[in-house]
Design a protein around this motif. Structure first.
Motif, PDB file in Angstrom:
ATOM      1  N   LYS A   1      51.935  35.974  38.571  1.00  7.43           N
ATOM      2  CA  LYS A   1      50.662  36.594  38.352  1.00  7.43           C
ATOM      3  C   LYS A   1      50.046  36.740  37.074  1.00  7.43           C
ATOM      4  CE  LYS A   1      50.576  38.797  42.732  1.00  7.43           C
ATOM      5  NZ  LYS A   1      50.693  40.105  43.578  1.00  7.43           N
ATOM      6  N   THR A   2      50.879  37.317  36.068  1.00  9.42           N
ATOM      7  CA  THR A   2      50.594  37.510  34.586  1.00  9.42           C
ATOM      8  C   THR A   2      50.383  36.034  34.039  1.00  9.42           C
ATOM      9  OG1 THR A   2      51.880  39.414  34.469  1.00  9.42           O
ATOM     10  CG2 THR A   2      51.199  38.419  32.400  1.00  9.42           C
ATOM     11  N   ILE A   3      51.200  35.070  34.254  1.00  9.30           N
ATOM     12  CA  ILE A   3      50.823  33.655  33.585  1.00  9.30           C
ATOM     13  C   ILE A   3      49.506  33.323  34.006  1.00  9.30           C
ATOM     14  CG2 ILE A   3      51.579  31.376  33.682  1.00  9.30           C
ATOM     15  CD1 ILE A   3      54.478  32.698  33.924  1.00  9.30           C
ATOM     16  N   LYS A   4      49.097  33.499  35.342  1.00  9.72           N
ATOM     17  CA  LYS A   4      47.855  32.728  36.042  1.00  9.72           C
ATOM     18  C   LYS A   4      46.468  33.508  35.573  1.00  9.72           C
ATOM     19  CE  LYS A   4      50.280  30.747  39.945  1.00  9.72           C
ATOM     20  NZ  LYS A   4      50.486  30.624  41.372  1.00  9.72           N
ATOM     21  N   SER A   5      46.922  34.742  35.040  1.00 12.13           N
ATOM     22  CA  SER A   5      45.689  35.685  34.721  1.00 12.13           C
ATOM     23  C   SER A   5      45.288  35.336  33.309  1.00 12.13           C
ATOM     24  CB  SER A   5      45.969  36.977  34.677  1.00 12.13           C
ATOM     25  OG  SER A   5      47.079  37.226  33.464  1.00 12.13           O
ATOM     26  N   ILE A   6      45.966  34.500  32.621  1.00 11.84           N
ATOM     27  CA  ILE A   6      45.336  34.040  30.989  1.00 11.84           C
ATOM     28  C   ILE A   6      44.698  32.783  31.429  1.00 11.84           C
ATOM     29  CG2 ILE A   6      46.168  33.496  28.855  1.00 11.84           C
ATOM     30  CD1 ILE A   6      48.632  34.761  29.550  1.00 11.84           C
ATOM     31  N   ASP A   7      43.469  32.810  30.802  1.00 12.61           N
ATOM     32  CA  ASP A   7      42.600  31.489  30.825  1.00 12.61           C
ATOM     33  C   ASP A   7      42.828  30.792  29.694  1.00 12.61           C
ATOM     34  OD1 ASP A   7      41.174  32.766  28.740  1.00 12.61           O
ATOM     35  OD2 ASP A   7      39.638  33.296  30.145  1.00 12.61           O
ATOM     36  N   GLU A   8      41.984  29.606  29.548  1.00 15.10           N
ATOM     37  CA  GLU A   8      42.079  28.607  28.582  1.00 15.10           C
ATOM     38  C   GLU A   8      41.712  28.999  27.100  1.00 15.10           C
ATOM     39  OE1 GLU A   8      39.074  25.647  29.216  1.00 15.10           O
ATOM     40  OE2 GLU A   8      38.297  26.877  30.606  1.00 15.10           O
ATOM     41  N   SER A   9      41.106  30.389  27.002  1.00 11.54           N
ATOM     42  CA  SER A   9      40.987  30.790  25.741  1.00 11.54           C
ATOM     43  C   SER A   9      42.257  31.786  25.190  1.00 11.54           C
ATOM     44  CB  SER A   9      39.573  31.706  25.572  1.00 11.54           C
ATOM     45  OG  SER A   9      39.619  32.729  26.557  1.00 11.54           O
ATOM     46  N   GLY A  10      43.024  31.729  26.049  1.00  8.61           N
ATOM     47  CA  GLY A  10      43.949  32.650  25.941  1.00  8.61           C
ATOM     48  C   GLY A  10      43.732  34.339  25.948  1.00  8.61           C
ATOM     49  N   SER A  11      43.230  34.455  27.072  1.00  7.97           N
ATOM     50  CA  SER A  11      42.476  35.872  27.134  1.00  7.97           C
ATOM     51  C   SER A  11      43.554  36.793  27.639  1.00  7.97           C
ATOM     52  CB  SER A  11      41.671  35.815  28.585  1.00  7.97           C
ATOM     53  OG  SER A  11      42.401  35.317  29.676  1.00  7.97           O
ATOM     54  N   GLU A  12      43.186  38.001  27.381  1.00  8.62           N
ATOM     55  CA  GLU A  12      44.228  39.262  27.635  1.00  8.62           C
ATOM     56  C   GLU A  12      44.832  39.230  28.962  1.00  8.62           C
ATOM     57  OE1 GLU A  12      46.333  42.668  26.515  1.00  8.62           O
ATOM     58  OE2 GLU A  12      45.119  41.427  25.298  1.00  8.62           O
ATOM     59  N   PRO A  13      46.337  39.021  28.990  1.00  8.29           N
ATOM     60  CA  PRO A  13      46.938  38.902  30.313  1.00  8.29           C
ATOM     61  C   PRO A  13      46.925  40.062  31.314  1.00  8.29           C
ATOM     62  CG  PRO A  13      48.446  39.249  28.530  1.00  8.29           C
ATOM     63  CD  PRO A  13      47.256  39.106  27.865  1.00  8.29           C
ATOM     64  N   LEU A  14      47.184  39.843  32.340  1.00  8.26           N
ATOM     65  CA  LEU A  14      47.039  41.108  33.431  1.00  8.26           C
ATOM     66  C   LEU A  14      48.461  41.443  33.186  1.00  8.26           C
ATOM     67  CD1 LEU A  14      45.896  42.989  35.557  1.00  8.26           C
ATOM     68  CD2 LEU A  14      46.112  41.155  37.293  1.00  8.26           C
ATOM     69  N   LEU A  15      49.029  42.632  32.923  1.00  7.42           N
ATOM     70  CA  LEU A  15      50.084  43.118  32.925  1.00  7.42           C
ATOM     71  C   LEU A  15      50.614  43.887  34.441  1.00  7.42           C
ATOM     72  CD1 LEU A  15      50.684  44.315  29.205  1.00  7.42           C
ATOM     73  CD2 LEU A  15      51.402  42.189  30.434  1.00  7.42           C
ATOM     74  N   MET A  16      51.293  43.463  35.139  1.00 11.56           N
ATOM     75  CA  MET A  16      51.706  44.033  36.370  1.00 11.56           C
ATOM     76  C   MET A  16      52.589  45.323  36.393  1.00 11.56           C
ATOM     77  SD  MET A  16      50.104  41.816  37.606  1.00 11.56           S
ATOM     78  CE  MET A  16      50.552  42.178  39.500  1.00 11.56           C
ATOM     79  N   GLU A  17      52.377  46.055  37.276  1.00 12.49           N
ATOM     80  CA  GLU A  17      53.046  47.519  37.498  1.00 12.49           C
ATOM     81  C   GLU A  17      53.608  47.376  38.814  1.00 12.49           C
ATOM     82  OE1 GLU A  17      50.548  50.700  36.949  1.00 12.49           O
ATOM     83  OE2 GLU A  17      50.266  50.290  34.419  1.00 12.49           O
ATOM     84  N   LEU A  18      55.023  47.849  38.851  1.00 12.92           N
ATOM     85  CA  LEU A  18      55.354  48.056  40.022  1.00 12.92           C
ATOM     86  C   LEU A  18      54.735  49.064  41.100  1.00 12.92           C
ATOM     87  CD1 LEU A  18      59.059  48.971  39.169  1.00 12.92           C
ATOM     88  CD2 LEU A  18      58.475  46.990  40.120  1.00 12.92           C
ATOM     89  N   SER A  19      53.917  49.695  40.737  1.00 15.50           N
ATOM     90  CA  SER A  19      52.928  50.745  41.548  1.00 15.50           C
ATOM     91  C   SER A  19      51.693  51.019  40.778  1.00 15.50           C
ATOM     92  CB  SER A  19      53.576  51.780  41.994  1.00 15.50           C
ATOM     93  OG  SER A  19      52.911  52.791  42.469  1.00 15.50           O
ATOM     94  N   LYS A  20      50.420  51.078  41.666  1.00 15.43           N
ATOM     95  CA  LYS A  20      49.334  51.730  40.849  1.00 15.43           C
ATOM     96  C   LYS A  20      49.322  53.218  40.506  1.00 15.43           C
ATOM     97  CE  LYS A  20      46.505  48.095  43.055  1.00 15.43           C
ATOM     98  NZ  LYS A  20      45.234  48.072  43.998  1.00 15.43           N
ATOM     99  N   ASN A  21      50.395  54.052  41.312  1.00 14.49           N
ATOM    100  CA  ASN A  21      50.452  55.457  41.188  1.00 14.49           C
ATOM    101  C   ASN A  21      52.043  55.682  40.831  1.00 14.49           C
ATOM    102  OD1 ASN A  21      47.504  56.128  42.005  1.00 14.49           O
ATOM    103  ND2 ASN A  21      48.141  55.312  43.924  1.00 14.49           N
ATOM    104  N   TRP A  22      52.284  55.312  40.100  1.00 13.00           N
ATOM    105  CA  TRP A  22      53.840  55.311  39.714  1.00 13.00           C
ATOM    106  C   TRP A  22      54.350  56.787  39.572  1.00 13.00           C
ATOM    107  CZ3 TRP A  22      57.747  52.961  40.733  1.00 13.00           C
ATOM    108  CH2 TRP A  22      59.003  53.343  39.745  1.00 13.00           C
ATOM    109  N   ASP A  23      53.809  57.783  39.301  1.00 16.19           N
ATOM    110  CA  ASP A  23      54.248  58.936  39.038  1.00 16.19           C
ATOM    111  C   ASP A  23      54.322  59.691  40.552  1.00 16.19           C
ATOM    112  OD1 ASP A  23      54.227  58.998  36.169  1.00 16.19           O
ATOM    113  OD2 ASP A  23      52.266  60.044  35.900  1.00 16.19           O
ATOM    114  N   GLU A  24      53.292  59.365  41.243  1.00  7.94           N
ATOM    115  CA  GLU A  24      53.301  60.034  42.672  1.00  7.94           C
ATOM    116  C   GLU A  24      54.445  59.328  43.547  1.00  7.94           C
ATOM    117  OE1 GLU A  24      49.471  59.589  44.887  1.00  7.94           O
ATOM    118  OE2 GLU A  24      48.546  60.620  43.035  1.00  7.94           O
ATOM    119  N   ASP A  25      54.632  57.729  43.278  1.00  3.09           N
ATOM    120  CA  ASP A  25      55.533  57.001  43.951  1.00  3.09           C
ATOM    121  C   ASP A  25      57.062  57.768  43.384  1.00  3.09           C
ATOM    122  OD1 ASP A  25      53.781  55.783  45.353  1.00  3.09           O
ATOM    123  OD2 ASP A  25      53.919  54.081  44.222  1.00  3.09           O
ATOM    124  N   LEU A  26      57.067  57.960  42.331  1.00  5.70           N
ATOM    125  CA  LEU A  26      58.433  58.509  41.614  1.00  5.70           C
ATOM    126  C   LEU A  26      58.759  59.703  42.321  1.00  5.70           C
ATOM    127  CD1 LEU A  26      60.348  57.117  39.600  1.00  5.70           C
ATOM    128  CD2 LEU A  26      59.279  58.274  37.939  1.00  5.70           C
TER     129      LEU A  26
END
Length: 369
Positions: A237-262
């Protein structure tokens, strides 16, 4: 579930070790000059083990009246030693659970860094040979990761590094021999589609498929085999998020609410262990055709976690809890576990609602059908 399983495994192992220690107090004294009654000592060892179990299951009052005081003393002493180990074990496996979760995030950054290490190696080799043509250095995906401040900060924060010799070996033996590698290297001018295809091939056919690389990650991360699917999804998903201009990659997280899930993970872990006796009694009461000892340990853990979740987390629908733990039983337990877990949780959820122990708010939170 794995952390709780590891705790119970260690708990049983320590119980047996301390039981053996108690029995060993009545081994023949090899340094004694007196004749040892080996048969009598053997009977004392057997009785000590029996007494140890009796005290554990029913307390001191359950001991047979004519049991020798020295046997009772040793059995109680080593049973206490075992009990004192339990909080330490609980803390250990709780910390390891959290450490294993952090390992997924570390592996994610390390796997993404792999392509940068490969590019730097190729750049160095081409420079030595005086070769200016280099599609790898211009690859939009690699450029995007290289110039991403967020990614580089994560890499530095986690102190992610690769062994140079390992990268050289893998490049030579597993990557350079691939047809897709040679085709990409020889392209006169690679397009974005070529850049993306090369990186996807790199990860799909090498990083996530090669047995030697698999073994490398397994040696440093005990959960690699199970985490690999999650990591593959995150990386692609991170690889595919980068476009032909070398845009900022989408860095994935295990959870959107990590503190709550922890917090949820910690609480669920504590409850499943701290309330074990009560939870087992509830399971025992409803599993009429099964003695609790005959229920697979994985099924017991799944049921105990599910009951804890149903009774202590008001925002999680009963139906969601039941379905999730049925999926766990299908994946990690016996072939018949799905029906057993499903049936028992259905019955328990109804009873617990009647008792007022399941308190949910909101539409659909109580429905378990």
């Amino acid at each position: 579930m794995q952390a709780i399983f590891a705790y119970h495994t260690a708990k049983q192992a320590d119980y047996n070790i301390c039981r053996q220690k108690a029995q060993n107090q009545f081994l023949p004294d090899l340094n004694s000059m007196e004749v040892q009654d080996k048969e009598a000592l053997s009977k004392m060892r057997e009785l000590t083990g029996k007494t140890y179990d009796q005290i554990h299951l029913g307390g001191v009052d359950s001991i047979e009246p004519d049991t020798a005081p020295e046997i009772i003393k040793e059995a109680r002493h080593f049973l206490k030693e075992w009990e004192n180990k339990l909080p330490e074990n609980k803390l250990h496996f709780k910390k390891r659970m959290l450490s294993d979760l952090n390992a997924i995030s570390d592996d994610y950054i390390k796997i993404l860094t792999f392509m940068l290490e490969i590019e730097e190696l190729i750049e160095g080799q081409k420079r030595k040979k005086g070769i200016e043509h280099n599609n790898f250095a211009k690859n939009a995906i690699i450029v995007g990761l290289k110039k991403s401040e967020a990614f580089q900060n994560e890499r530095a924060r986690k102190n992610i590094t690769w062994d140079t010799d390992r990268i050289k070996t893998w490049h030579k033996e597993y990557l350079k021999t691939q047809e897709f590698y040679e085709e990409y290297d020889n392209m006169a001018q690679a397009k974005y589609e070529d850049d993306l295809e090369f990186i996807l091939q790199l990860y799909k056919t090498i990083v996530f498929k090669n047995e030697i690389i698999d073994e490398y990650f397994e040696s440093s991360d005990i959960g690699w085999t199970e985490n690999k699917t999650i990591l593959k999804s995150m990386v692609l998903k991170t690889i595919k998020s980068i476009d032909e201009s070398g845009s900022e990659p989408l860095l994935m997280e295990l959870s959107k609410n990590w503190d709550e899930d922890l917090d949820f993970l910690k609480e669920l872990f504590d409850m499943a262990i701290d309330d074990e006796e009560e939870l087992e009694e509830m399971i025992k009461e409803k599993s009429k055709n099964w003695e609790i000892e005959r229920v697979a340990i994985t099924d017991r853990i799944i049921l105990e976690m599910a009951i804890s979740e149903m009774t202590h987390f008001p925002s999680i629908p009963v139906k969601v809890t039941i379905n999730e733990y049925i999926e766990l039983s299908k994946q990690y337990s016996t072939p018949k576990s799905k029906q057993f877990v499903n049936g028992l949780l259905d019955v328990l959820s109804v009873d617990l609602q009647k008792q007022g122990r399941i308190k949910k708010s909101g539409r659909g939170l109580l429905d378990n059908k």
